[in-house]
Design a protein around this motif. Sequence first.
Motif, PDB file in Angstrom:
ATOM      1  N   HIS A  21      23.219  72.552  67.751  1.00  0.00           N
ATOM      2  CA  HIS A  21      23.720  73.166  66.512  1.00  0.00           C
ATOM      3  C   HIS A  21      24.803  74.202  66.820  1.00  0.00           C
ATOM      4  N   ALA A  22      24.546  75.080  67.783  1.00  0.00           N
ATOM      5  CA  ALA A  22      25.484  76.164  68.091  1.00  0.00           C
ATOM      6  C   ALA A  22      26.797  75.633  68.656  1.00  0.00           C
ATOM      7  N   ALA A  23      26.739  74.557  69.429  1.00  0.00           N
ATOM      8  CA  ALA A  23      27.961  73.996  70.011  1.00  0.00           C
ATOM      9  C   ALA A  23      28.917  73.513  68.925  1.00  0.00           C
ATOM     10  N   GLY A  24      28.370  73.033  67.822  1.00  0.00           N
ATOM     11  CA  GLY A  24      29.224  72.608  66.717  1.00  0.00           C
ATOM     12  C   GLY A  24      30.008  73.766  66.133  1.00  0.00           C
ATOM     13  N   ALA A  25      29.349  74.914  65.974  1.00  0.00           N
ATOM     14  CA  ALA A  25      30.034  76.086  65.425  1.00  0.00           C
ATOM     15  C   ALA A  25      31.088  76.609  66.394  1.00  0.00           C
ATOM     16  N   VAL A  26      30.749  76.641  67.671  1.00  0.00           N
ATOM     17  CA  VAL A  26      31.708  77.145  68.668  1.00  0.00           C
ATOM     18  C   VAL A  26      32.924  76.224  68.747  1.00  0.00           C
ATOM     19  N   ASN A  27      32.679  74.925  68.800  1.00  0.00           N
ATOM     20  CA  ASN A  27      33.803  73.989  68.847  1.00  0.00           C
ATOM     21  C   ASN A  27      34.631  74.040  67.574  1.00  0.00           C
ATOM     22  N   GLN A  28      33.979  74.204  66.436  1.00  0.00           N
ATOM     23  CA  GLN A  28      34.703  74.282  65.166  1.00  0.00           C
ATOM     24  C   GLN A  28      35.596  75.513  65.138  1.00  0.00           C
ATOM     25  N   LEU A  29      35.153  76.590  65.758  1.00  0.00           N
ATOM     26  CA  LEU A  29      35.940  77.811  65.794  1.00  0.00           C
ATOM     27  C   LEU A  29      37.103  77.693  66.777  1.00  0.00           C
ATOM     28  N   LEU A  30      36.836  77.123  67.961  1.00  0.00           N
ATOM     29  CA  LEU A  30      37.869  77.033  68.988  1.00  0.00           C
ATOM     30  C   LEU A  30      38.810  75.847  68.794  1.00  0.00           C
ATOM     31  N   LEU A  31      38.266  74.718  68.373  1.00  0.00           N
ATOM     32  CA  LEU A  31      39.056  73.503  68.162  1.00  0.00           C
ATOM     33  C   LEU A  31      38.769  72.961  66.762  1.00  0.00           C
ATOM     34  N   PRO A  32      39.395  73.528  65.736  1.00  0.00           N
ATOM     35  CA  PRO A  32      39.099  73.068  64.377  1.00  0.00           C
ATOM     36  C   PRO A  32      39.229  71.552  64.252  1.00  0.00           C
ATOM     37  N   SER A  33      38.324  70.973  63.533  1.00  0.00           N
ATOM     38  CA  SER A  33      38.222  69.530  63.290  1.00  0.00           C
ATOM     39  C   SER A  33      37.663  68.761  64.476  1.00  0.00           C
ATOM     40  N   PHE A  34      37.368  69.439  65.576  1.00  0.00           N
ATOM     41  CA  PHE A  34      36.765  68.773  66.723  1.00  0.00           C
ATOM     42  C   PHE A  34      35.396  69.364  67.044  1.00  0.00           C
ATOM     43  N   GLY A  35      34.702  69.841  66.023  1.00  0.00           N
ATOM     44  CA  GLY A  35      33.382  70.428  66.198  1.00  0.00           C
ATOM     45  C   GLY A  35      32.333  69.435  66.640  1.00  0.00           C
ATOM     46  N   PHE A  36      32.643  68.145  66.531  1.00  0.00           N
ATOM     47  CA  PHE A  36      31.675  67.116  66.909  1.00  0.00           C
ATOM     48  C   PHE A  36      31.554  66.945  68.424  1.00  0.00           C
ATOM     49  N   LEU A  37      32.470  67.500  69.202  1.00  0.00           N
ATOM     50  CA  LEU A  37      32.451  67.296  70.650  1.00  0.00           C
ATOM     51  C   LEU A  37      31.199  67.875  71.309  1.00  0.00           C
ATOM     52  N   GLY A  38      30.847  69.110  70.979  1.00  0.00           N
ATOM     53  CA  GLY A  38      29.673  69.753  71.580  1.00  0.00           C
ATOM     54  C   GLY A  38      28.367  69.058  71.219  1.00  0.00           C
ATOM     55  N   PRO A  39      28.093  68.864  69.916  1.00  0.00           N
ATOM     56  CA  PRO A  39      26.868  68.155  69.553  1.00  0.00           C
ATOM     57  C   PRO A  39      26.837  66.718  70.073  1.00  0.00           C
ATOM     58  N   GLY A  40      28.003  66.082  70.137  1.00  0.00           N
ATOM     59  CA  GLY A  40      28.060  64.715  70.666  1.00  0.00           C
ATOM     60  C   GLY A  40      27.685  64.671  72.133  1.00  0.00           C
ATOM     61  N   LEU A  41      28.137  65.664  72.880  1.00  0.00           N
ATOM     62  CA  LEU A  41      27.788  65.732  74.298  1.00  0.00           C
ATOM     63  C   LEU A  41      26.294  65.976  74.480  1.00  0.00           C
ATOM     64  N   VAL A  42      25.730  66.884  73.697  1.00  0.00           N
ATOM     65  CA  VAL A  42      24.280  67.132  73.773  1.00  0.00           C
ATOM     66  C   VAL A  42      23.516  65.872  73.381  1.00  0.00           C
ATOM     67  N   TRP A  43      23.999  65.177  72.369  1.00  0.00           N
ATOM     68  CA  TRP A  43      23.314  63.947  71.939  1.00  0.00           C
ATOM     69  C   TRP A  43      23.372  62.885  73.032  1.00  0.00           C
ATOM     70  N   LEU A  44      24.510  62.755  73.700  1.00  0.00           N
ATOM     71  CA  LEU A  44      24.606  61.782  74.793  1.00  0.00           C
ATOM     72  C   LEU A  44      23.695  62.141  75.957  1.00  0.00           C
ATOM     73  N   ILE A  45      23.572  63.419  76.260  1.00  0.00           N
ATOM     74  CA  ILE A  45      22.712  63.854  77.360  1.00  0.00           C
ATOM     75  C   ILE A  45      21.239  63.662  77.014  1.00  0.00           C
ATOM     76  N   CYS A  46      20.861  63.993  75.794  1.00  0.00           N
ATOM     77  CA  CYS A  46      19.450  63.987  75.379  1.00  0.00           C
ATOM     78  C   CYS A  46      19.135  62.868  74.402  1.00  0.00           C
ATOM     79  N   ARG A  47      19.847  61.780  74.475  1.00  0.00           N
ATOM     80  CA  ARG A  47      19.691  60.684  73.513  1.00  0.00           C
ATOM     81  C   ARG A  47      18.275  60.099  73.486  1.00  0.00           C
ATOM     82  N   ASP A  48      17.612  60.074  74.627  1.00  0.00           N
ATOM     83  CA  ASP A  48      16.269  59.495  74.701  1.00  0.00           C
ATOM     84  C   ASP A  48      15.160  60.515  74.473  1.00  0.00           C
TER      85      ASP A  48
END
Length: 131
Positions: A21-48
């Motif tokens: 959740h927090a990675a989405g906010a940080v990415n949204q602040l630093l890279l507007p419109s690319f907030g999905f990168l942080g949560p996507g990375l966490v999802w790929l790591i913890c997908r199972d």
Amino acid sequence: AYPVRVQSMTTEGRNWAMLAHAAGAVNQLLLPSFGFLGPGLVWLICRDDAEVAPHARQAFLFQLAVGVASWVLLALGTALSCILVGWIFYLVGFGVWMAGLVLPVVGAIKVNNGSDFRYPLVGPPDRKLLR
């Protein structure tokens, strides 16, 4: 099965969910419109991981929707600025961007405190969209 009862999550699972959740906010602040990168990375790591995956998937889908909506509203605002109504789309786009900042922080705090959190619009259908 979703929703995962956060109270029964391990400390490591709760930390990963909070990071999604927090990675989405940080990415949204630093890279507007690319907030999905942080949560996507966490999802790929913890997908199972049954504890973390639903939270990371929701955060990913929400931030992806915020990014797409932001670009669409920006394009509409630019296209319609010649007839002086484009500013309305800019204001709505700013509201969407703010939601992309505030809701992930609320989600991270709720998960850390042991409460469940679902994003509006993407919470219920997220299991059907991505598996």
